[in-house]
Write a protein that holds these residues in place. Structure first.
Motif, mmCIF file in Angstrom:
data_model
loop_
_atom_site.group_PDB
_atom_site.id
_atom_site.type_symbol
_atom_site.label_atom_id
_atom_site.label_comp_id
_atom_site.label_asym_id
_atom_site.label_seq_id
_atom_site.Cartn_x
_atom_site.Cartn_y
_atom_site.Cartn_z
ATOM 1 N N LYS A 90 -120.004 14.693 -27.151
ATOM 2 C CA LYS A 90 -120.776 13.517 -27.538
ATOM 3 C C LYS A 90 -120.023 12.663 -28.553
ATOM 4 C CE LYS A 90 -124.982 11.911 -29.743
ATOM 5 N NZ LYS A 90 -126.097 12.228 -30.630
ATOM 6 N N GLN A 91 -119.378 13.298 -29.532
ATOM 7 C CA GLN A 91 -118.673 12.536 -30.549
ATOM 8 C C GLN A 91 -117.544 11.714 -29.937
ATOM 9 O OE1 GLN A 91 -119.829 12.213 -33.663
ATOM 10 N NE2 GLN A 91 -118.281 10.598 -33.823
ATOM 11 N N GLU A 92 -116.849 12.314 -28.973
ATOM 12 C CA GLU A 92 -115.781 11.580 -28.283
ATOM 13 C C GLU A 92 -116.367 10.401 -27.510
ATOM 14 O OE1 GLU A 92 -112.858 12.437 -24.531
ATOM 15 O OE2 GLU A 92 -112.994 14.013 -26.076
ATOM 16 N N ALA A 93 -117.528 10.612 -26.886
ATOM 17 C CA ALA A 93 -118.182 9.525 -26.147
ATOM 18 C C ALA A 93 -118.583 8.394 -27.080
ATOM 19 C CB ALA A 93 -119.399 10.061 -25.402
ATOM 20 N N LEU A 94 -119.074 8.741 -28.265
ATOM 21 C CA LEU A 94 -119.453 7.715 -29.241
ATOM 22 C C LEU A 94 -118.245 6.913 -29.698
ATOM 23 C CD1 LEU A 94 -122.089 9.673 -31.345
ATOM 24 C CD2 LEU A 94 -122.517 7.592 -30.011
ATOM 25 N N GLU A 95 -117.125 7.585 -29.880
ATOM 26 C CA GLU A 95 -115.906 6.877 -30.295
ATOM 27 C C GLU A 95 -115.448 5.918 -29.203
ATOM 28 O OE1 GLU A 95 -114.208 6.807 -33.212
ATOM 29 O OE2 GLU A 95 -115.950 7.889 -33.981
ATOM 30 N N LEU A 96 -115.470 6.376 -27.959
ATOM 31 C CA LEU A 96 -115.033 5.519 -26.852
ATOM 32 C C LEU A 96 -116.015 4.383 -26.598
ATOM 33 C CD1 LEU A 96 -113.673 8.225 -24.387
ATOM 34 C CD2 LEU A 96 -112.336 6.486 -25.589
ATOM 35 N N LEU A 131 -112.533 0.647 -18.576
ATOM 36 C CA LEU A 131 -112.166 0.724 -17.156
ATOM 37 C C LEU A 131 -110.653 0.668 -16.974
ATOM 38 C CD1 LEU A 131 -114.798 -1.459 -15.271
ATOM 39 C CD2 LEU A 131 -114.300 0.945 -14.868
ATOM 40 N N GLU A 132 -109.986 -0.179 -17.746
ATOM 41 C CA GLU A 132 -108.522 -0.260 -17.666
ATOM 42 C C GLU A 132 -107.894 1.074 -18.057
ATOM 43 O OE1 GLU A 132 -106.351 -2.541 -16.535
ATOM 44 O OE2 GLU A 132 -108.150 -3.544 -15.759
ATOM 45 N N ARG A 133 -108.444 1.736 -19.045
ATOM 46 C CA ARG A 133 -107.929 3.039 -19.463
ATOM 47 C C ARG A 133 -108.046 4.051 -18.318
ATOM 48 N NH1 ARG A 133 -110.182 5.893 -22.759
ATOM 49 N NH2 ARG A 133 -108.543 6.731 -24.088
ATOM 50 N N VAL A 134 -109.156 4.014 -17.590
ATOM 51 C CA VAL A 134 -109.327 4.913 -16.452
ATOM 52 C C VAL A 134 -108.293 4.602 -15.374
ATOM 53 C CG1 VAL A 134 -110.899 5.620 -14.599
ATOM 54 C CG2 VAL A 134 -111.767 5.301 -16.922
ATOM 55 N N LYS A 135 -108.021 3.324 -15.158
ATOM 56 C CA LYS A 135 -106.999 2.939 -14.182
ATOM 57 C C LYS A 135 -105.617 3.462 -14.576
ATOM 58 C CE LYS A 135 -109.394 -1.258 -12.667
ATOM 59 N NZ LYS A 135 -109.383 -2.735 -12.604
ATOM 60 N N GLU A 136 -105.400 3.609 -15.875
ATOM 61 C CA GLU A 136 -104.129 4.140 -16.367
ATOM 62 C C GLU A 136 -104.073 5.663 -16.329
ATOM 63 O OE1 GLU A 136 -104.050 2.545 -20.274
ATOM 64 O OE2 GLU A 136 -103.761 0.464 -19.601
ATOM 65 N N GLY A 137 -105.159 6.285 -15.867
ATOM 66 C CA GLY A 137 -105.175 7.732 -15.735
ATOM 67 C C GLY A 137 -105.831 8.468 -16.880
ATOM 68 N N LYS A 138 -106.386 7.740 -17.849
ATOM 69 C CA LYS A 138 -107.070 8.387 -18.971
ATOM 70 C C LYS A 138 -108.487 8.785 -18.545
ATOM 71 C CE LYS A 138 -104.497 5.968 -22.609
ATOM 72 N NZ LYS A 138 -103.593 5.185 -21.742
ATOM 73 N N LEU A 139 -109.000 9.864 -19.146
ATOM 74 C CA LEU A 139 -110.320 10.365 -18.808
ATOM 75 C C LEU A 139 -111.354 9.831 -19.790
ATOM 76 C CD1 LEU A 139 -109.421 14.070 -17.958
ATOM 77 C CD2 LEU A 139 -109.578 12.100 -16.414
ATOM 78 N N GLU A 189 -116.569 21.684 -4.516
ATOM 79 C CA GLU A 189 -115.212 21.396 -5.001
ATOM 80 C C GLU A 189 -115.332 20.452 -6.191
ATOM 81 O OE1 GLU A 189 -112.301 22.514 -3.949
ATOM 82 O OE2 GLU A 189 -112.524 23.167 -1.860
ATOM 83 N N GLY A 190 -115.586 21.014 -7.364
ATOM 84 C CA GLY A 190 -115.837 20.200 -8.545
ATOM 85 C C GLY A 190 -114.667 19.330 -8.954
ATOM 86 N N GLU A 191 -113.458 19.882 -8.874
ATOM 87 C CA GLU A 191 -112.288 19.101 -9.286
ATOM 88 C C GLU A 191 -112.055 17.931 -8.346
ATOM 89 O OE1 GLU A 191 -111.118 19.705 -12.209
ATOM 90 O OE2 GLU A 191 -112.409 21.477 -12.327
ATOM 91 N N LYS A 192 -112.275 18.155 -7.041
ATOM 92 C CA LYS A 192 -112.124 17.070 -6.064
ATOM 93 C C LYS A 192 -113.189 15.994 -6.277
ATOM 94 C CE LYS A 192 -108.781 18.510 -3.221
ATOM 95 N NZ LYS A 192 -107.561 17.708 -2.892
ATOM 96 N N ALA A 193 -114.419 16.413 -6.542
ATOM 97 C CA ALA A 193 -115.487 15.445 -6.788
ATOM 98 C C ALA A 193 -115.172 14.622 -8.032
ATOM 99 C CB ALA A 193 -116.826 16.175 -6.943
ATOM 100 N N TYR A 194 -114.705 15.299 -9.078
ATOM 101 C CA TYR A 194 -114.371 14.606 -10.328
ATOM 102 C C TYR A 194 -113.217 13.626 -10.113
ATOM 103 C CZ TYR A 194 -113.187 14.080 -15.298
ATOM 104 O OH TYR A 194 -112.933 13.584 -16.556
ATOM 105 N N GLU A 195 -112.234 14.041 -9.361
ATOM 106 C CA GLU A 195 -111.104 13.162 -9.040
ATOM 107 C C GLU A 195 -111.578 11.893 -8.353
ATOM 108 O OE1 GLU A 195 -107.663 13.366 -5.615
ATOM 109 O OE2 GLU A 195 -108.002 15.186 -6.804
ATOM 110 N N ASN A 196 -112.547 12.029 -7.467
ATOM 111 C CA ASN A 196 -113.034 10.862 -6.723
ATOM 112 C C ASN A 196 -113.992 10.006 -7.532
ATOM 113 O OD1 ASN A 196 -112.163 10.709 -3.639
ATOM 114 N ND2 ASN A 196 -112.175 12.864 -4.268
#
Length: 769
Positions: free
Chosen positions: A295-301, A310-318, A633-640
């Motif tokens: 939660k704290q990380e979510a609040l910071e972001l 969205l641009e950060r996600v395009k750069e591969g950041k989670l 397949e949690g990792e595949k779902a998360y990737e998508n």
């Protein structure tokens, strides 16, 4: 972290930006809606644009478009297909079985509200615009010449109006003109009195739907008057604008109703309007909470503008906080465009900017409309599902006529599109999609799903007649193929094209896999409903007999689930539709536990599609998330999920087909829910597709079949579950590891990680694992 703490984290529920939308760039504007009235807020400083929609403004009245030559030519089309004469069959079908005219009515934009502010400077400081999805309100703030201006825009279901509140921290600072327009149309803008203007017109044609837009203003301080169809404000301290709209779709008194609605809301204080709006909206929205990751990380972001995230996600950041926001945004959109008593969500909800919209902005029922409602039951918005049921009922009479005129069948049928009037005749003149008689059947499965979640026998008793009537069509329509199976003919696998060994390509076919899977699900729901209601046993026996003769999912030469009755190659191996996996999702005919070989073939199907560029449209990527979740397949779902955000999500978080289609938002939200809890296989499976990234989090109010509601709080090593029984049914729960109950209930251990226990309606049950 308590639920109260989570709800008080207001920044977690905000889309925000430090710049206005680019000039007239709709893809950056922010949506509000009350189920009937929708608006897109651009947030421009000097000339605000608020683009408007009213749910019932469509291009005209009902047309009987059923082709009178279809029935006579149906046997010839079938014989040509059985003889392998594909092109001849398609040529005949294109003449004899398309609608006349080809197109249904389409949805139209209502127009725009413009507010020209008389600011003396172009230098803007401290700009911020945001959509608070916890309050369903857009706010625009900025500073000019030392004055701080603020606008609040909401669409109230309580008052049936869009309300705009404009304030400043300096007296006499607000001056502007406001007016409503409708591009390309010569509609009439007039003043009704010294504080109210109207825009009136219609869509054109003898059976046009007519509309009225009423804009009324009140001011605190300064002057407010009308001139030339404008509301003019001079040197006010604060101003409130009230916009209402009605059409002739429901009433000949639409203009008078729009005027009286504006008058009524204008007599209320803004504070009371806002308070009632938030309370009514939160009666839906607050049924669920979701926090993924830290939660704290979510609040910071959340301190970063949404477009930059969205641009950060395009750069591969989670950014799991952004995924949580996206999930809640999907629920916000469904609440805002589909309420009890409204029309259902179309291709763009109630946020269409076009007079001639992409694909007519209709109800496209070869997946898109269905996907709009995938999150309704799981995400605790069951009552938002009801507009779809109303549409199905509206379709029954036209659908009976289409079934008889085109196919000489009983029951009712619809093809791949429906309009405001429930028009069920084939739409378009496009062979890969048009001649597909499965639309009503797929929609009717939503009736059964609603029962599965609510266990409402009174609802099922009414819905059964509709389910039965849909099934009756296929009792008559199915024919025997050369292998003795009962199949649809003619039909298509939605929007896809196959290639024969000769190199010839085509779409029209005999018995595509999706058709058999939908019919299997429809017949099964009717059979089970008959048992539950203790009625129609003879009809149920007929369906049991026919169901046994339907083709089952088959595995092809690539190890994939076959899309057609023959193992054809696709012209586009990466096609956006993955219709042959209907049996995996939304149906339950393929499961990891019960049909492992078919599940493996489904996995191969997905991998093959993706390897050839699949998932390139937003809604297709959303469907893929749900597929991977069902395959556990949690990792595949998360990737998508991250691919959906990076590749198919606009700056305002709306889904990008392209262009904008709202189904991807709803499918994406449903996919997140499927990763956390599934209940399609006669048990509640907790964390069936949990990615490693979500090592901690909390969800409340998630719903499961059987009449259960779940709240779960988890860390990497521990999870606490509360199960609320809303129907008093027996509960079977599968967990990643053995679960303990924390109260004295009789628990039956079915497997190491599967337990069952009886419940009492209204009681809570606590587990931990």
């Amino acid at each position: 972290m308590s639920i109260k703490d989570l709800k008080n984290s207001e920044d977690l529920f905000k889309l925000w930006y430090d710049e206005p939308a680019e000039v007239w760039n709709w893809d950056q504007a922010l949506p509000v809606g009350n189920g009937k009235l929708g608006a897109m807020v651009f947030g421009h400083v000097h000339k605000e644009q608020i683009q408007l929609n009213e749910e019932s403004l469509w291009s005209g009245g009902y047309l009987d478009r059923n082709n009178p030559d279809a029935l006579a030519q149906l046997p010839k089309v079938r014989q040509l297909l059985f003889d392998g004469k594909l092109k001849e069959a398609e040529r005949l079908c294109a003449i004899a079985m398309m609608g006349t005219p080809e197109h249904q009515r389409h949805y139209e934009t209502l127009g725009d509200l413009f507010i020209d502010f008389y600011h003396d400077s172009d230098e803007v400081k401290n700009y911020r615009r945001e959509l608070d999805i916890n309050k369903a309100m857009v706010t625009v703030q900025y500073e000019i010449d030392g004055v701080n201006f603020k606008r609040e825009i909401l669409s109230s279901a309580v008052d049936d109006a869009i309300v705009i509140r404009i304030t400043a921290d300096k007296k006499e600072a607000i001056s502007f003109r406001g007016f409503v327009g409708r591009e390309l149309f010569m509609d009439t803008r007039t003043a009704l009195n010294d504080s109210t203007v109207a825009l009136r017109g219609g869509c054109g044609g003898p059976d046009s739907i007519n509309y009225s837009i009423i804009l009324k203003g009140t001011s605190e301080g300064g002057n407010l008057y009308t001139m030339g169809g404008n509301i003019v404000v001079e040197n006010a301290d604060a101003v409130t604008l009230y916009l209402t709209s009605k059409t002739s779709y429901l009433s000949n008194d639409f203009d008078a109703v729009a005027i009286s609605t504006a008058e009524a809301v204008s007599k209320r204080t803004y504070e009371s309007i806002l308070q009632d709006h938030i309370a009514e909206y939160q009666s839906y929205f607050s049924r669920m909470t979701l926090q993924l990751g830290n939660k704290q990380e979510a609040l910071e972001l959340s301190k970063i503008p949404t477009d930059e995230r969205l641009e950060r996600v395009k750069e591969g950041k989670l950014d799991d906080g952004l995924i949580s926001l996206y999930f809640h945004f999907g629920r916000y959109l469904l609440i805002s465009c589909s309420r009890p008593g409204t029309l259902p969500a179309n291709l763009q909800g109630i946020w269409n900017k076009h007079h001639t919209s992409p694909w007519g902005c209709k109800f496209t029922i070869n997946i898109n409309t269905e996907m709009n409602y995938w999150p309704a039951e799981t995400c605790n918005l069951s009552d938002c599902h009801t507009p779809l049921f109303d549409l199905i009922e509206k379709m029954r009479e036209p659908g009976r006529h289409t079934a008889k005129v085109m196919y000489d069948c009983g029951g009712f049928v619809a093809h791949h599109n429906v309009d405001l009037w429930g028009d069920t005749a084939p739409q378009d003149h496009w062979m890969p999609a048009t001649v597909w008689p499965m639309g009503a059947a797929w929609l009717c499965l939503h009736l059964w799903e609603h029962y599965e979640f609510t266990c409402d026998l009174k609802f099922l008793k009414k819905a059964y007649e509709t389910l039965k009537e849909s099934a009756e069509f296929f009792v008559d329509y199915l024919i025997e193929d050369r292998n003795g199976y009962l199949v649809t003919c003619p039909s298509v696998s939605p929007e896809n094209t196959y290639r024969l060994e000769s190199g010839e390509t085509g779409s029209l076919c005999i018995g595509p896999s999706m058709d058999s899977q939908i019919i299997y699900a429809l017949f099964s729901s009717c059979i089970e409903a008959s048992e539950l209601l203790n009625t129609d046993k003879e009809f149920a026996e007929t369906l049991i007999s026919l169901r046994e003769r339907l083709p089952k999912p088959s595995i092809g030469k690539y190890g994939q689930i076959m899309e057609w009755a023959e193992d054809y190659d696709e012209v586009e191996p990466g096609h956006r539709h993955i219709s042959q996996l209907f049996a995996l999702h939304p149906s339950n005919q393929i499961t990891v536990k019960d049909t492992p070989q078919l599940a493996k073939a489904a996995r191969n199907t997905l991998e093959r599609r993706l390897a050839h560029g699949g998932g390139h449209t937003g809604w297709s990527r959303a469907w893929i998330i749900n597929f991977w979740a069902r395959l556990e397949e949690g990792e595949k779902a998360y990737e998508n999920i991250n691919a959906l955000l990076a590749k198919s999500t606009l700056i305002n978080l709306l889904d990008n087909h392209p262009p904008f289609q709202i189904d991807g938002n709803f499918g994406g939200a449903a996919g997140v829910a499927e990763m956390l809890v599934q209940s399609h296989s006669n048990e509640i499976n907790i964390f069936p597709a949990m990615p490693k990234q979500w090592s901690e989090g909390e969800v409340t109010g998630l719903c499961a079949r059987g009449g259960f509601e779940l709240s779960i709080k988890w860390t990497e090593n521990k999870a606490y579950v509360t199960v609320t029984s809303k129907a008093g049914n027996r509960c079977i729960i599968r967990t990643p590891r053995f679960a303990h109950t924390s109260e004295e209930v009789s628990v039956e251990k079915l497997q190491d990680n599967v337990i069952a226990f009886d419940t009492i309606k209204g009681e809570d049950y606590h587990l931990e694992f």
